[in-house]
Scaffold this motif. Structure first.
Motif, PDB file in Angstrom:
ATOM      1  N   VAL A  37      -9.576  42.782  -8.212  1.00 23.36           N
ATOM      2  CA  VAL A  37      -8.634  42.395  -7.163  1.00 23.36           C
ATOM      3  C   VAL A  37      -7.206  42.472  -7.686  1.00 23.36           C
ATOM      4  CG1 VAL A  37      -7.886  40.546  -5.629  1.00 23.36           C
ATOM      5  CG2 VAL A  37     -10.329  40.930  -6.031  1.00 23.36           C
ATOM      6  N   ILE A  38      -6.365  43.165  -6.949  1.00 25.67           N
ATOM      7  CA  ILE A  38      -4.943  43.309  -7.288  1.00 25.67           C
ATOM      8  C   ILE A  38      -4.093  42.322  -6.498  1.00 25.67           C
ATOM      9  CG2 ILE A  38      -2.975  44.891  -7.223  1.00 25.67           C
ATOM     10  CD1 ILE A  38      -5.045  47.183  -7.428  1.00 25.67           C
ATOM     11  N   ASP A  39      -4.451  42.132  -5.210  1.00 25.83           N
ATOM     12  CA  ASP A  39      -3.615  41.288  -4.347  1.00 25.83           C
ATOM     13  C   ASP A  39      -4.443  40.780  -3.182  1.00 25.83           C
ATOM     14  OD1 ASP A  39      -1.387  40.057  -3.264  1.00 25.83           O
ATOM     15  OD2 ASP A  39      -0.629  41.869  -2.284  1.00 25.83           O
ATOM     16  N   ARG A  40      -4.083  39.617  -2.709  1.00 25.95           N
ATOM     17  CA  ARG A  40      -4.580  39.116  -1.424  1.00 25.95           C
ATOM     18  C   ARG A  40      -3.377  39.130  -0.489  1.00 25.95           C
ATOM     19  NH1 ARG A  40      -8.047  36.702  -5.021  1.00 25.95           N
ATOM     20  NH2 ARG A  40     -10.219  36.605  -4.322  1.00 25.95           N
ATOM     21  N   GLU A  41      -3.236  40.247   0.198  1.00 27.98           N
ATOM     22  CA  GLU A  41      -2.021  40.481   0.973  1.00 27.98           C
ATOM     23  C   GLU A  41      -2.074  39.746   2.309  1.00 27.98           C
ATOM     24  OE1 GLU A  41       0.652  44.143   2.805  1.00 27.98           O
ATOM     25  OE2 GLU A  41      -1.289  44.557   1.884  1.00 27.98           O
ATOM     26  N   PRO A  42      -1.046  38.976   2.646  1.00 25.05           N
ATOM     27  CA  PRO A  42      -1.026  38.280   3.940  1.00 25.05           C
ATOM     28  C   PRO A  42      -1.057  39.273   5.101  1.00 25.05           C
ATOM     29  CG  PRO A  42       0.679  37.431   2.462  1.00 25.05           C
ATOM     30  CD  PRO A  42       0.137  38.671   1.825  1.00 25.05           C
ATOM     31  N   LEU A  43      -1.655  38.828   6.191  1.00 23.00           N
ATOM     32  CA  LEU A  43      -1.600  39.568   7.439  1.00 23.00           C
ATOM     33  C   LEU A  43      -0.492  38.979   8.301  1.00 23.00           C
ATOM     34  CD1 LEU A  43      -5.405  39.871   8.242  1.00 23.00           C
ATOM     35  CD2 LEU A  43      -3.887  41.711   7.495  1.00 23.00           C
ATOM     36  N   VAL A  44       0.153  39.822   9.074  1.00 21.94           N
ATOM     37  CA  VAL A  44       1.203  39.375   9.990  1.00 21.94           C
ATOM     38  C   VAL A  44       0.859  39.854  11.393  1.00 21.94           C
ATOM     39  CG1 VAL A  44       3.006  39.344   8.211  1.00 21.94           C
ATOM     40  CG2 VAL A  44       2.607  41.442   9.532  1.00 21.94           C
ATOM     41  N   GLY A  47       4.661  47.784  24.344  1.00 20.11           N
ATOM     42  CA  GLY A  47       4.211  46.653  25.140  1.00 20.11           C
ATOM     43  C   GLY A  47       2.747  46.694  25.504  1.00 20.11           C
ATOM     44  N   MET A  48       1.940  47.483  24.764  1.00 20.32           N
ATOM     45  CA  MET A  48       0.517  47.613  25.085  1.00 20.32           C
ATOM     46  C   MET A  48      -0.324  46.480  24.533  1.00 20.32           C
ATOM     47  SD  MET A  48       0.579  50.311  26.897  1.00 20.32           S
ATOM     48  CE  MET A  48      -1.165  50.607  27.085  1.00 20.32           C
ATOM     49  N   GLY A  49       0.239  45.685  23.632  1.00 17.81           N
ATOM     50  CA  GLY A  49      -0.520  44.581  23.066  1.00 17.81           C
ATOM     51  C   GLY A  49       0.045  44.161  21.725  1.00 17.81           C
ATOM     52  N   LEU A  50      -0.602  43.171  21.105  1.00 22.10           N
ATOM     53  CA  LEU A  50      -0.227  42.684  19.793  1.00 22.10           C
ATOM     54  C   LEU A  50      -1.150  43.313  18.740  1.00 22.10           C
ATOM     55  CD1 LEU A  50       0.082  38.867  20.663  1.00 22.10           C
ATOM     56  CD2 LEU A  50       1.708  40.731  21.111  1.00 22.10           C
ATOM     57  N   ALA A  51      -0.707  43.299  17.491  1.00 24.79           N
ATOM     58  CA  ALA A  51      -1.525  43.898  16.436  1.00 24.79           C
ATOM     59  C   ALA A  51      -1.474  43.044  15.183  1.00 24.79           C
ATOM     60  CB  ALA A  51      -1.055  45.315  16.119  1.00 24.79           C
ATOM     61  N   LEU A  52      -2.619  42.961  14.521  1.00 27.55           N
ATOM     62  CA  LEU A  52      -2.713  42.308  13.225  1.00 27.55           C
ATOM     63  C   LEU A  52      -2.596  43.395  12.158  1.00 27.55           C
ATOM     64  CD1 LEU A  52      -3.252  39.275  12.657  1.00 27.55           C
ATOM     65  CD2 LEU A  52      -5.613  39.892  12.113  1.00 27.55           C
ATOM     66  N   VAL A  53      -1.618  43.270  11.266  1.00 28.45           N
ATOM     67  CA  VAL A  53      -1.396  44.305  10.251  1.00 28.45           C
ATOM     68  C   VAL A  53      -1.057  43.651   8.913  1.00 28.45           C
ATOM     69  CG1 VAL A  53      -0.611  46.054  11.906  1.00 28.45           C
ATOM     70  CG2 VAL A  53       1.059  44.519  10.836  1.00 28.45           C
ATOM     71  N   PRO A  54      -1.259  44.362   7.788  1.00 33.88           N
ATOM     72  CA  PRO A  54      -0.862  43.827   6.490  1.00 33.88           C
ATOM     73  C   PRO A  54       0.648  43.609   6.421  1.00 33.88           C
ATOM     74  CG  PRO A  54      -2.316  45.734   6.236  1.00 33.88           C
ATOM     75  CD  PRO A  54      -1.931  45.674   7.681  1.00 33.88           C
ATOM     76  N   ALA A  55       1.055  42.610   5.647  1.00 33.04           N
ATOM     77  CA  ALA A  55       2.473  42.267   5.557  1.00 33.04           C
ATOM     78  C   ALA A  55       3.320  43.426   5.049  1.00 33.04           C
ATOM     79  CB  ALA A  55       2.651  41.044   4.653  1.00 33.04           C
ATOM     80  N   SER A  56       2.741  44.312   4.238  1.00 36.23           N
ATOM     81  CA  SER A  56       3.514  45.445   3.722  1.00 36.23           C
ATOM     82  C   SER A  56       3.935  46.399   4.826  1.00 36.23           C
ATOM     83  CB  SER A  56       2.709  46.207   2.660  1.00 36.23           C
ATOM     84  OG  SER A  56       1.444  46.592   3.161  1.00 36.23           O
ATOM     85  N   TYR A 100       7.709  41.084  13.452  1.00 37.49           N
ATOM     86  CA  TYR A 100       6.556  40.624  12.671  1.00 37.49           C
ATOM     87  C   TYR A 100       6.646  39.112  12.470  1.00 37.49           C
ATOM     88  CZ  TYR A 100       6.355  45.609  11.503  1.00 37.49           C
ATOM     89  OH  TYR A 100       6.307  46.984  11.564  1.00 37.49           O
ATOM     90  N   LEU A 101       5.571  38.407  12.748  1.00 39.02           N
ATOM     91  CA  LEU A 101       5.503  36.965  12.530  1.00 39.02           C
ATOM     92  C   LEU A 101       4.449  36.648  11.471  1.00 39.02           C
ATOM     93  CD1 LEU A 101       5.602  35.464  16.160  1.00 39.02           C
ATOM     94  CD2 LEU A 101       7.504  36.074  14.643  1.00 39.02           C
ATOM     95  N   ARG A 102       4.793  35.747  10.575  1.00 40.69           N
ATOM     96  CA  ARG A 102       3.841  35.275   9.574  1.00 40.69           C
ATOM     97  C   ARG A 102       2.741  34.460  10.251  1.00 40.69           C
ATOM     98  NH1 ARG A 102       7.016  32.356   7.251  1.00 40.69           N
ATOM     99  NH2 ARG A 102       6.228  30.258   7.703  1.00 40.69           N
ATOM    100  N   LEU A 103       1.492  34.676   9.840  1.00 41.69           N
ATOM    101  CA  LEU A 103       0.376  33.931  10.410  1.00 41.69           C
ATOM    102  C   LEU A 103       0.081  32.702   9.554  1.00 41.69           C
ATOM    103  CD1 LEU A 103      -2.003  36.823  11.476  1.00 41.69           C
ATOM    104  CD2 LEU A 103      -1.081  35.052  12.988  1.00 41.69           C
ATOM    105  N   GLU A 104      -0.091  31.565  10.194  1.00 46.38           N
ATOM    106  CA  GLU A 104      -0.396  30.324   9.495  1.00 46.38           C
ATOM    107  C   GLU A 104      -1.889  30.183   9.185  1.00 46.38           C
ATOM    108  OE1 GLU A 104       1.784  28.416   8.329  1.00 46.38           O
ATOM    109  OE2 GLU A 104       3.619  28.772   9.474  1.00 46.38           O
ATOM    110  N   ALA A 152      -5.871  34.618   7.062  1.00 46.78           N
ATOM    111  CA  ALA A 152      -5.066  35.785   7.464  1.00 46.78           C
ATOM    112  C   ALA A 152      -4.571  36.537   6.235  1.00 46.78           C
ATOM    113  CB  ALA A 152      -3.917  35.353   8.353  1.00 46.78           C
ATOM    114  N   TYR A 153      -5.470  37.266   5.618  1.00 53.64           N
ATOM    115  CA  TYR A 153      -5.107  38.091   4.465  1.00 53.64           C
ATOM    116  C   TYR A 153      -6.092  39.247   4.347  1.00 53.64           C
ATOM    117  CZ  TYR A 153      -8.997  36.019   1.866  1.00 53.64           C
ATOM    118  OH  TYR A 153     -10.249  35.627   1.462  1.00 53.64           O
ATOM    119  N   MET A 154      -5.715  40.252   3.581  1.00 54.34           N
ATOM    120  CA  MET A 154      -6.587  41.382   3.244  1.00 54.34           C
ATOM    121  C   MET A 154      -6.557  41.574   1.741  1.00 54.34           C
ATOM    122  SD  MET A 154      -5.780  44.349   6.065  1.00 54.34           S
ATOM    123  CE  MET A 154      -6.969  45.492   5.368  1.00 54.34           C
ATOM    124  N   LEU A 155      -7.705  41.915   1.195  1.00 54.68           N
ATOM    125  CA  LEU A 155      -7.756  42.238  -0.225  1.00 54.68           C
ATOM    126  C   LEU A 155      -7.089  43.588  -0.491  1.00 54.68           C
ATOM    127  CD1 LEU A 155     -11.372  41.361  -1.443  1.00 54.68           C
ATOM    128  CD2 LEU A 155      -9.277  40.060  -1.814  1.00 54.68           C
TER     129      LEU A 155
END
Length: 298
Positions: free
Chosen positions: A165-172, A242-251, A262-266, A270-273
């Motif tokens: 594992v290199i990172d546990r990247e937050p999702l936004v 305006g087609m919808g919202l999306a969950l994506v890696p913070a990078s 982009y909003l930080r998820l609490e 909410a992360y990806m390896l």
């Protein structure tokens, strides 16, 4: 047939034009040196050196053979060096894959640049591949190492895979800039439970698709999927439209697309390896060198 030792002996005598000096340079006595040169001449069927009590000189065939002997010895030394490099992981080839989303993470260019400094002779063969495809290619022997976004889905695969594992990247959460919540800096996913989402098809990006479903399930809702995009950066275009919202890696925040916030998820999940995957039984020196360089602190 002559051997490399005889070639070295002949080249040394040809350079010194003296059996005495050549023997001293080779740290051997003169009689064995003379015997080896005679044996070489007998094998070749030509006289390479003219010698008497006072002088040693090259014959015409000897002059031609000297050039060839030097080339052979140089090639042999080059081959020895290549084999030594291969044995320690400094040469050879490495087949490496990465997912599309990893191209936005700074770790990919930084780590590859670092590795190139350590092993510039290794031929890196790069390809873009989704995580599940990478695991299949690793097990089939078509891939050596991959930058993946999730652990193996199947226990049988997991037993045969090494994961670093290199990172546990937050999702936004990506949403349109004109969205009522766009002024916020962070959000819980449950706050958009009634909103539509845009996603990649699960067969292409199971990790992100499933993570959205998992976080939503903990928030007691099932996400409404309105549209699909083949590539992760295509999701942002749909969000801006305006087609919808999306969950994506913070990078992905490095993609400065007009109309997207982009909003930080609490949510704690909410992360990806981001991890390096390789076959657990692969002990090739070039792979081990790569993993050591990638996982050791700078």
């Amino acid at each position: 047939m002559f051997d490399f030792r005889q070639l070295r002996y002949f080249v040394t005598v040809a350079e010194e034009l003296s059996f005495t000096r050549a023997a001293q340079r080779l740290y051997i006595s003169q009689p064995p040196l003379s015997q080896q040169i005679q044996s070489l001449e007998n094998d070749l069927g030509v006289r390479l050196l003219e010698r008497n009590k006072r002088n040693v000189s090259l014959t015409e065939p000897g002059k031609l053979f000297l050039d060839q002997a030097r080339q052979i010895l140089d090639k042999a030394e080059e081959a020895r060096a290549l084999m030594a490099d291969a044995a320690t992981g400094f040469s050879g080839k490495l087949r490496l894959a990465y997912t599309v989303s990893v191209t936005f993470h700074p770790a990919l260019p930084q780590m590859l640049l670092r590795y190139r400094r350590f092993a510039p002779q290794v031929n890196l063969m790069l390809s873009e591949m989704y995580t599940e495809q990478q695991y299949a290619a690793l097990l089939s022997g078509d891939l050596d190492v991959g930058f993946v976004r999730d652990e193996p889905e199947h226990p049988g695969t997991a037993r045969n895979i090494r994961l670093d594992v290199i990172d546990r990247e937050p999702l936004v959460l990506a949403l349109p800039t004109n969205h009522p919540l766009a002024a916020r800096e962070s959000i819980w996913l449950r706050e958009v439970a009634m909103e539509a989402f845009v996603v990649q098809p699960r067969e292409l990006a199971a990790t992100l698709y499933d993570r959205l479903a998992q976080i939503a399930a903990k928030a007691n809702f099932h996400p409404l999927i309105r549209q699909h995009a083949q590539q992760i950066n295509g999701l942002l275009v749909l969000v801006a439209a305006g087609m919808g919202l999306a969950l994506v890696p913070a990078s992905m925040r490095s993609v400065n697309l007009n109309g997207v916030k982009y909003l930080r998820l609490e949510d704690p999940d909410a992360y990806m390896l981001l991890a390096l995957a390789s076959r657990a039984d692969d002990t090739s020196p070039v792979l081990q060198r790569f993993l050591n360089v990638m996982t050791e602190p700078e």
